[in-house]
Design an enzyme around this catalytic site. Structure first.
Site, PDB file in Angstrom:
ATOM      1  N   ASP A   1      85.913  69.149 -53.331  1.00 62.25           N
ATOM      2  CA  ASP A   1      86.901  69.313 -52.256  1.00 62.25           C
ATOM      3  C   ASP A   1      88.168  69.978 -52.812  1.00 62.25           C
ATOM      4  OD1 ASP A   1      85.206  67.623 -50.494  1.00 62.25           O
ATOM      5  OD2 ASP A   1      85.747  66.101 -51.964  1.00 62.25           O
TER       6      ASP A   1
ATOM      7  N   HIS B   1      85.504  61.181 -49.914  1.00 64.32           N
ATOM      8  CA  HIS B   1      84.750  62.445 -49.880  1.00 64.32           C
ATOM      9  C   HIS B   1      83.963  62.462 -48.568  1.00 64.32           C
ATOM     10  CE1 HIS B   1      82.324  65.890 -50.744  1.00 64.32           C
ATOM     11  NE2 HIS B   1      81.233  65.177 -50.575  1.00 64.32           N
TER      12      HIS B   1
HETATM   13  N1  LIG Z   1      80.358  64.335 -53.876  1.00 70.06           N
HETATM   14  C1  LIG Z   1      80.085  65.593 -53.546  1.00 70.06           C
HETATM   15  O1  LIG Z   1      80.983  66.444 -53.529  1.00 70.06           O
HETATM   16  C2  LIG Z   1      78.676  66.039 -53.204  1.00 70.06           C
HETATM   17  C3  LIG Z   1      78.411  67.393 -52.983  1.00 70.06           C
HETATM   18  C4  LIG Z   1      77.115  67.806 -52.694  1.00 70.06           C
HETATM   19  C5  LIG Z   1      76.095  66.869 -52.589  1.00 70.06           C
HETATM   20  N2  LIG Z   1      76.383  65.553 -52.783  1.00 70.06           N
HETATM   21  C6  LIG Z   1      75.325  64.539 -52.715  1.00 70.06           C
HETATM   22  O2  LIG Z   1      74.576  64.548 -53.938  1.00 70.06           O
HETATM   23  C7  LIG Z   1      73.314  63.965 -53.709  1.00 70.06           C
HETATM   24  C8  LIG Z   1      72.218  64.800 -54.352  1.00 70.06           C
HETATM   25  O3  LIG Z   1      72.130  66.047 -53.735  1.00 70.06           O
HETATM   26  P1  LIG Z   1      70.914  67.033 -54.038  1.00 70.06           P
HETATM   27  O4  LIG Z   1      71.153  68.236 -53.202  1.00 70.06           O
HETATM   28  O5  LIG Z   1      70.700  67.200 -55.494  1.00 70.06           O
HETATM   29  O6  LIG Z   1      69.701  66.195 -53.398  1.00 70.06           O
HETATM   30  P2  LIG Z   1      68.155  66.369 -53.659  1.00 70.06           P
HETATM   31  O7  LIG Z   1      67.492  65.632 -52.541  1.00 70.06           O
HETATM   32  O8  LIG Z   1      67.788  67.790 -53.938  1.00 70.06           O
HETATM   33  O9  LIG Z   1      67.919  65.564 -55.012  1.00 70.06           O
HETATM   34  C9  LIG Z   1      68.103  64.189 -55.123  1.00 70.06           C
HETATM   35  C10 LIG Z   1      67.189  63.723 -56.241  1.00 70.06           C
HETATM   36  O10 LIG Z   1      67.469  62.353 -56.462  1.00 70.06           O
HETATM   37  C11 LIG Z   1      66.260  61.705 -56.747  1.00 70.06           C
HETATM   38  N3  LIG Z   1      66.436  60.273 -56.536  1.00 70.06           N
HETATM   39  C12 LIG Z   1      66.422  59.559 -55.380  1.00 70.06           C
HETATM   40  N4  LIG Z   1      66.555  58.259 -55.619  1.00 70.06           N
HETATM   41  C13 LIG Z   1      66.707  58.124 -56.951  1.00 70.06           C
HETATM   42  C14 LIG Z   1      66.873  57.005 -57.804  1.00 70.06           C
HETATM   43  N5  LIG Z   1      66.918  55.767 -57.312  1.00 70.06           N
HETATM   44  N6  LIG Z   1      66.990  57.229 -59.130  1.00 70.06           N
HETATM   45  C15 LIG Z   1      66.919  58.473 -59.625  1.00 70.06           C
HETATM   46  N7  LIG Z   1      66.732  59.580 -58.879  1.00 70.06           N
HETATM   47  C16 LIG Z   1      66.638  59.400 -57.555  1.00 70.06           C
HETATM   48  C17 LIG Z   1      65.252  62.367 -55.821  1.00 70.06           C
HETATM   49  O11 LIG Z   1      63.920  62.172 -56.283  1.00 70.06           O
HETATM   50  C18 LIG Z   1      65.690  63.821 -55.908  1.00 70.06           C
HETATM   51  O12 LIG Z   1      65.027  64.514 -56.955  1.00 70.06           O
HETATM   52  C19 LIG Z   1      73.201  63.797 -52.190  1.00 70.06           C
HETATM   53  O13 LIG Z   1      73.549  62.459 -51.867  1.00 70.06           O
HETATM   54  C20 LIG Z   1      74.270  64.728 -51.666  1.00 70.06           C
HETATM   55  O14 LIG Z   1      74.727  64.340 -50.374  1.00 70.06           O
HETATM   56  C21 LIG Z   1      77.642  65.121 -53.101  1.00 70.06           C
HETATM   57  O1  LIG Z   2      75.649  66.473 -48.811  1.00 68.27           O
HETATM   58  C1  LIG Z   2      76.579  66.481 -47.975  1.00 68.27           C
HETATM   59  O2  LIG Z   2      76.615  65.745 -46.965  1.00 68.27           O
HETATM   60  C2  LIG Z   2      77.730  67.427 -48.172  1.00 68.27           C
HETATM   61  C3  LIG Z   2      78.322  67.367 -49.537  1.00 68.27           C
HETATM   62  O3  LIG Z   2      78.891  66.117 -49.812  1.00 68.27           O
HETATM   63  C4  LIG Z   2      79.359  68.446 -49.703  1.00 68.27           C
HETATM   64  O4  LIG Z   2      80.564  68.152 -49.660  1.00 68.27           O
HETATM   65  O5  LIG Z   2      78.961  69.612 -49.844  1.00 68.27           O
END
Ligand SMILES: NC(=O)c1ccc[n+]([C@@H]2O[C@H](COP(=O)([O-])OP(=O)(O)OC[C@H]3O[C@@H](n4cnc5c(N)ncnc54)[C@H](O)[C@@H]3O)[C@@H](O)[C@H]2O)c1
Ligand SMILES: O=C(O)C[C@H](O)C(=O)O
Length: 329
Positions: free
Chosen positions: A160, A188
């Site tokens: 962010d 967030h």
């Molecule tokens: N804070 C932020 O700014 C931000 C930004 C983008 C995404 N995110 C979040 O990050 C997370 C991951 O995003 P992504 O695009 O990589 O998702 P994704 O679905 O591509 O990958 C998630 C991975 O986590 C694994 N997983 C699920 N449960 C698990 C566990 N208990 N232990 C270990 N691994 C586990 C899954 O098998 C998968 O491979 C999501 O929750 C998304 O919303 C946060």
């Molecule tokens: O995975 C989401 O819901 C959005 C993510 O947290 C982001 O800020 O890009």
């Protein structure tokens, strides 16, 4: 002298963010160009094969700093000896799922992971939670790790922060490195508050340079706060490379420090500063020195900012109450 490798555990290693993150950790961007690392990849059983494929690719990069890769599907093993833990794997919200269902599903992940960190990680463990809802997932993990100092659990709002830097740079026609002291407050989520009232653009107050409260309220804040949703809409998947980049920035800053005259935004357990109830994991402006962060104190909060910080903190309090009711903290 040969340095002992730093153990970095990454959960969700086979996911999209994991794929964008691991190569940068292994090439020295997370901790420094002279710091060897060992990767510990934690996945669910169904994710292990894909993680093995990524590990093969990591091997094929012949990164001089990468001293080992181990893959686990069990948290106690995954966090054994971890110095840095990046908790990326989370349960995404699926159709028909209410917020409470999402919190409960993620409690099933972050509570055992917090306990595994408590029981198995190294004494100097630093934790960054990326998986959403990041702040409250960090709270769940932290509550399950009573022997680890609470301040070692942090949540990511650096994406962010970086988004806000670029929006402000584009509006004012400057380069991102000309902007200092921007702050993300709160959660967030769409209630977060990107604050430019203390920011500086080439040494001048950013709010004065912009001089357009309507743009601030109607364009800048919603663009930053809803950027995650806009990326999902455009890409058909949530942000991955930019999220991985922000995770790298967050930990690099925490470990290696903030630049003189600047600060960063981190989701951290509140000490009550700025009226944020103690214990909530909320985003604050922080400076980092010698591997420790401190909240920037003494900033004057105007009415415009106060209302927005309070709204985001209110949402965090509600999330905390919900996970408390579910017995997760
Ligand atoms: N804070 C932020 O700014 C931000 C930004 C983008 C995404 N995110 C979040 O990050 C997370 C991951 O995003 P992504 O695009 O990589 O998702 P994704 O679905 O591509 O990958 C998630 C991975 O986590 C694994 N997983 C699920 N449960 C698990 C566990 N208990 N232990 C270990 N691994 C586990 C899954 O098998 C998968 O491979 C999501 O929750 C998304 O919303 C946060
Ligand atoms: O995975 C989401 O819901 C959005 C993510 O947290 C982001 O800020 O890009």
């Amino acid at each position: 002298m040969t340095r002992t490798p730093v153990n970095v555990t990454v959960t969700g290693a086979a996911g999209q963010i994991g794929y964008a993150l691991l190569f940068r950790i292994a090439s020295g961007h997370l901790l420094g160009a002279d710091v060897p690392v060992k990767l510990r990849l934690l996945e669910i059983p169904q994710g292990v094969k894909a993680a093995e494929g990524t590990a093969m690719e990591l091997d094929d990069c012949a990164f001089p700093l990468l001293k080992g890769i181990d893959i686990f599907d069990e948290p106690n093993q995954g966090f054994e000896g971890a110095n840095v833990a990046l908790l990326v794997g989370a349960r995404p919200r699926t159709k028909g799922m209410e917020r409470g269902d999402l919190l409960a599903a993620n409690g099933g992940i972050f509570k055992p992971q917090g306990k595994a960190i408590n029981d198995h990680a190294a004494d100097d463990i630093k934790v960054l939670v990326v998986g959403n809802p990041a702040n409250t997932n960090a709270l769940i993990a932290q509550a399950a790790a009573p022997d680890v100092p609470a301040e070692r659990f942090t949540a990511m709002t650096r994406l962010d922060h970086n988004r806000a830097l670029t929006q402000l740079a584009q509006k004012t026609g400057v380069s991102v490195e000309d902007i200092k002291r921007l702050t993300i407050w709160g959660n967030h989520s769409a209630t977060q508050y990107p604050d430019i009232f203390h920011a500086e653009i080439a040494g001048k107050n950013a709010a004065d340079v912009v001089n357009d409260e309507k743009w601030l309220a109607d364009t800048f804040i919603p663009t930053v706060a809803k950027r995650g949703a806009a990326i999902i809409e455009a890409r058909g998947a949530s942000s991955a490379a930019s999220a991985a980049n922000a995770a790298i920035d967050h930990v690099h800053t925490w470990v290696n420090g903030t630049a003189a005259g600047d600060w960063a935004s981190m989701g951290i357990p509140s000490d009550g500063s700025y009226g944020v109830p103690e214990g909530l994991i909320s985003s604050f402006p922080v400076t980092c020195t010698d591997g420790k962060y401190e909240i920037v104190q003494g900033l004057e909060i105007n009415d415009f900012s106060r209302a927005r910080i309070d709204a985001s903190v209110q949402e965090l309090s509600e999330e905390r109450d919900a996970v408390r009711e579910l017995g997760l903290i």
